[in-house]
Design a protein around this motif. Structure first.
Motif, PDB file in Angstrom:
ATOM      1  N   PRO A 223       0.853  -1.197   0.000  1.00 27.63           N
ATOM      2  CA  PRO A 223       0.000   0.000   0.000  1.00 27.63           C
ATOM      3  C   PRO A 223       0.890   1.250   0.000  1.00 27.63           C
ATOM      4  CG  PRO A 223      -0.606  -1.539   1.746  1.00 27.63           C
ATOM      5  CD  PRO A 223       0.733  -1.966   1.244  1.00 27.63           C
ATOM      6  N   PHE A 224       0.407   2.326  -0.633  1.00 29.44           N
ATOM      7  CA  PHE A 224       1.229   3.534  -0.723  1.00 29.44           C
ATOM      8  C   PHE A 224       0.351   4.777  -0.767  1.00 29.44           C
ATOM      9  CE2 PHE A 224       0.394   2.156  -5.078  1.00 29.44           C
ATOM     10  CZ  PHE A 224      -0.082   3.324  -5.661  1.00 29.44           C
ATOM     11  N   VAL A 225       0.972   5.898  -0.435  1.00 32.13           N
ATOM     12  CA  VAL A 225       0.373   7.228  -0.597  1.00 32.13           C
ATOM     13  C   VAL A 225       1.406   8.123  -1.257  1.00 32.13           C
ATOM     14  CG1 VAL A 225      -1.198   7.017   1.362  1.00 32.13           C
ATOM     15  CG2 VAL A 225       1.106   7.933   1.713  1.00 32.13           C
ATOM     16  N   ASN A 226       0.941   9.124  -1.992  1.00 35.10           N
ATOM     17  CA  ASN A 226       1.869  10.061  -2.616  1.00 35.10           C
ATOM     18  C   ASN A 226       1.264  11.450  -2.677  1.00 35.10           C
ATOM     19  OD1 ASN A 226       0.230  10.131  -5.098  1.00 35.10           O
ATOM     20  ND2 ASN A 226       1.109   8.120  -5.527  1.00 35.10           N
ATOM     21  N   VAL A 227       2.129  12.434  -2.760  1.00 36.07           N
ATOM     22  CA  VAL A 227       1.752  13.836  -2.940  1.00 36.07           C
ATOM     23  C   VAL A 227       2.664  14.421  -4.006  1.00 36.07           C
ATOM     24  CG1 VAL A 227       0.900  14.140  -0.591  1.00 36.07           C
ATOM     25  CG2 VAL A 227       3.298  14.610  -1.104  1.00 36.07           C
ATOM     26  N   GLY A 228       2.249  15.518  -4.613  1.00 37.50           N
ATOM     27  CA  GLY A 228       3.078  16.126  -5.638  1.00 37.50           C
ATOM     28  C   GLY A 228       2.731  17.582  -5.847  1.00 37.50           C
ATOM     29  N   ALA A 229       3.623  18.273  -6.535  1.00 38.09           N
ATOM     30  CA  ALA A 229       3.419  19.665  -6.931  1.00 38.09           C
ATOM     31  C   ALA A 229       3.756  19.787  -8.404  1.00 38.09           C
ATOM     32  CB  ALA A 229       4.295  20.600  -6.103  1.00 38.09           C
ATOM     33  N   LYS A 230       2.985  20.599  -9.139  1.00 39.42           N
ATOM     34  CA  LYS A 230       3.178  20.769 -10.577  1.00 39.42           C
ATOM     35  C   LYS A 230       3.160  22.243 -10.949  1.00 39.42           C
ATOM     36  CE  LYS A 230       0.670  16.495 -11.683  1.00 39.42           C
ATOM     37  NZ  LYS A 230      -0.503  15.943 -12.401  1.00 39.42           N
ATOM     38  N   LEU A 231       3.983  22.588 -11.912  1.00 38.63           N
ATOM     39  CA  LEU A 231       3.967  23.908 -12.524  1.00 38.63           C
ATOM     40  C   LEU A 231       3.809  23.696 -14.017  1.00 38.63           C
ATOM     41  CD1 LEU A 231       4.268  26.974 -12.024  1.00 38.63           C
ATOM     42  CD2 LEU A 231       6.707  26.692 -12.526  1.00 38.63           C
TER      43      LEU A 231
END
Length: 300
Positions: A223-231
């Motif tokens: 099981p996993f979780v992720n976060v991110g930022a984009k421009l």
């Protein structure tokens, strides 16, 4: 539809998945190395499907779509893999202010390469071409159909580290593309000039998983979780969603965040599976984008 009818379309901006190469990467579950699992894997074949939904309260549009991809790569050198991906896309965008719709279908091909920089870091790059057909109905009894050609490139750097059962991954990616839309005349006799739209993105973010490795016949379930930022930037209003490719729904430069969760599994025979759901428009006023993705791969 970008600049032609005043609306919003959803396009695949980046076909293929170089991070799936047999060198390893974020899409694979690296629970053991070659010495622990047996002979090194040279071939990698994979399938990827993605569904999505989007609602923009400012543009008064709602959209849905599907992207399907398949590909394979071969380890030509211990630290170099080369591959090819093929993709199909189908999207529909409706306008809540009137009974108008835009439908798109497209096909893509993208060769890619992956290089293993260290035991934990893999860099990948691709270049590709897409043909797209637009089918529009923006007024009662008025319709049009025209074609477009998209050229795109992208690159990704993936890092993967284990500390016991904990798995940390980090990803940095960039993409750039240009789409040429042909001129057309609708059924009411209105002529619309052709145009070219350019777009690009830069994205980064971590993923954290916890691997369970004591299941018979299974190398690991994680099981996993992720976060991110984009421009992102675009020369006109458009949209694209495909794996790490960003969402672009308004012209100019747009910043946003993403969050996701899912589960990945790898069997002892080299087969792996990944299921993920994500919300991809944090911080963008009036926009909600959700997506789900299922990926399967076999290394041998």
């Amino acid at each position: 539809m970008p600049g032609q009818g005043g609306g919003q379309s959803f396009n695949v901006g980046q076909s293929g998945s170089p991070s799936s190469a047999s060198l390893g990467g974020r899409d694979g579950l690296e629970a053991c190395n070659a010495e622990q699992c047996g002979a090194p894997e040279n071939w990698n074949v994979w399938l990827n499907s993605r569904v999505l939904g989007a609602y923009d309260s400012l543009a008064q549009t709602n959209g849905s779509g599907f992207i399907g991809m398949a590909g394979g790569d071969y380890k030509v050198m211990p630290r170099l893999a080369l591959g090819l991906s093929l993709g199909v896309e189908a999207f529909q965008v409706g306008f809540t202010g009137f009974n108008g719709k835009i439908r798109t279908t497209g096909f893509s091909a993208a060769p890619y390469a992956s290089v293993k920089i260290t035991d934990n870091i893999v860099a990948s790059a691709l270049v590709g071409l897409s043909t797209i057909t637009y089918d529009t109905n923006l007024a009662t009894n008025v319709s049009a159909q025209y074609a477009a050609l998209r050229v795109f490139l992208g690159g990704t750097v993936n890092g993967s580290w284990y500390d016991g059962p904990w798995h940390l991954q980090a990803k940095l990616s960039g993409a750039y593309g240009s789409e040429r839309q042909n001129a057309y005349t609708d059924t009411a006799g209105n002529s619309v000039a052709g145009q070219t739209i350019s777009y690009g993105s830069l994205a980064a973010g971590p993923e954290v998983g916890y691997a369970f490795t004591d299941i018979k016949g299974v190398a690991a379930v994680e099981p996993f979780v992720n976060v991110g930022a984009k421009l992102t930037f675009s020369s006109d209003t458009m949209g694209q969603i495909n794996g790490s490719t960003p969402v672009i729904v308004r012209s100019g430069t747009v910043g946003m965040g993403t969050v996701g969760a899912g589960v990945a599994a790898k069997l002892d025979n080299g087969f792996s599976l990944r299921l993920e759901g994500s919300y991809e428009s944090i911080g963008v006023s009036g926009l909600d984008v959700w997506s789900g993705q299922l990926r399967a791969a076999l290394r041998f």
